[in-house]
Design an enzyme around this catalytic site. Sequence first.
Site: not given
Length: 238
Positions: A7, A43, A45, A50, A70, A100, A191-192, A214
Site C-alpha cells: 500500500n 486507498h 479517500r 494522500h 480500496e 484510517t 491492517h497493522d 502499507g
Amino acid sequence: MTKLSVNINKLATLRNSRGGNVPNLIQSAKDIESFGAQGITIHPRPDERHIRYQDARDLKDVVSTEFNIEGNPIPKFVDLVLEVKPTQVTLVPDAVDALTSNAGWDTIKHKDFLVDVIKTFKDHGIRTSIFVDPNEEMVKGAAETGTDRIELYTESFAQTFSQGKKDESIAKFVQTALVANDLGLGINAGHDLSLDNIQFFQENIPNLLEVSIGHALICESIYLGLENVVNMYLHRLK
C-alpha cells in the site's frame, strides 16, 4: 506463497506534504514491483489527502503486477474503479472523515447494497473483496453477496500479538478463515501487519492469498531501506 501487495498511501502523504512530486509515486510503484512485491494497493479517500483519484488513473498503465484499489463504494469511487479497471477492488466501509480503516462491513445489514455493488464490478471483470472483522457470521454474510474474497481486518490481531498473547491473538482469525475456506471465499488480510507479526499470521491462516501492507512497511523502510524491507516481507511469507 502468500502474495505481498504494498500500500503506497503513505508515500503519497509524504509527497502531498510539500507539494510537487517528491517522492514520485509512479516511480515508487515501479521500484516496489522490481524489488519483488506482487501487487500495489491504493486507498483513495474523498478528500484525496494522500492518494489522489488521478494517481489511480496514472498507475493504471504502470502497475504490471496486481493492482488493488480500496475504498468505500460511494458513486465517485465506483466510477473511478470502473474507469481504471484494477485487478481487484476491496470494499471498505470508511466514514468520510476516518483517519484510517477501523471496522469491517456488517455484511448482513448491508447485504442488498453489497450485492448490487459487487455485481457491478464483477460484470466488468474486476475481482472483488470485502473488508470484514474476524466474525464467522460476517463471513457467512459475505458469501451471500457474491464477493470473490474477504479481507480480514487484522488490527485486533496485531494489538494482542504485541502483548505477547500469540495464541489468543490468532484464534478467532483461524476459525474465521476455516469458515471462509468452507464457503469457497478467498482470503486476504491487512491492517497493522508488520515484520514482527506477519510470519506468525501467515503460518496460521489456511489458504491466505494476499496481504496488503502499507504503514508499517513504509515506517520500517525509513530505517532499513525499501528494497530490503520488501524482501524481508517476501522471505517471511514463503
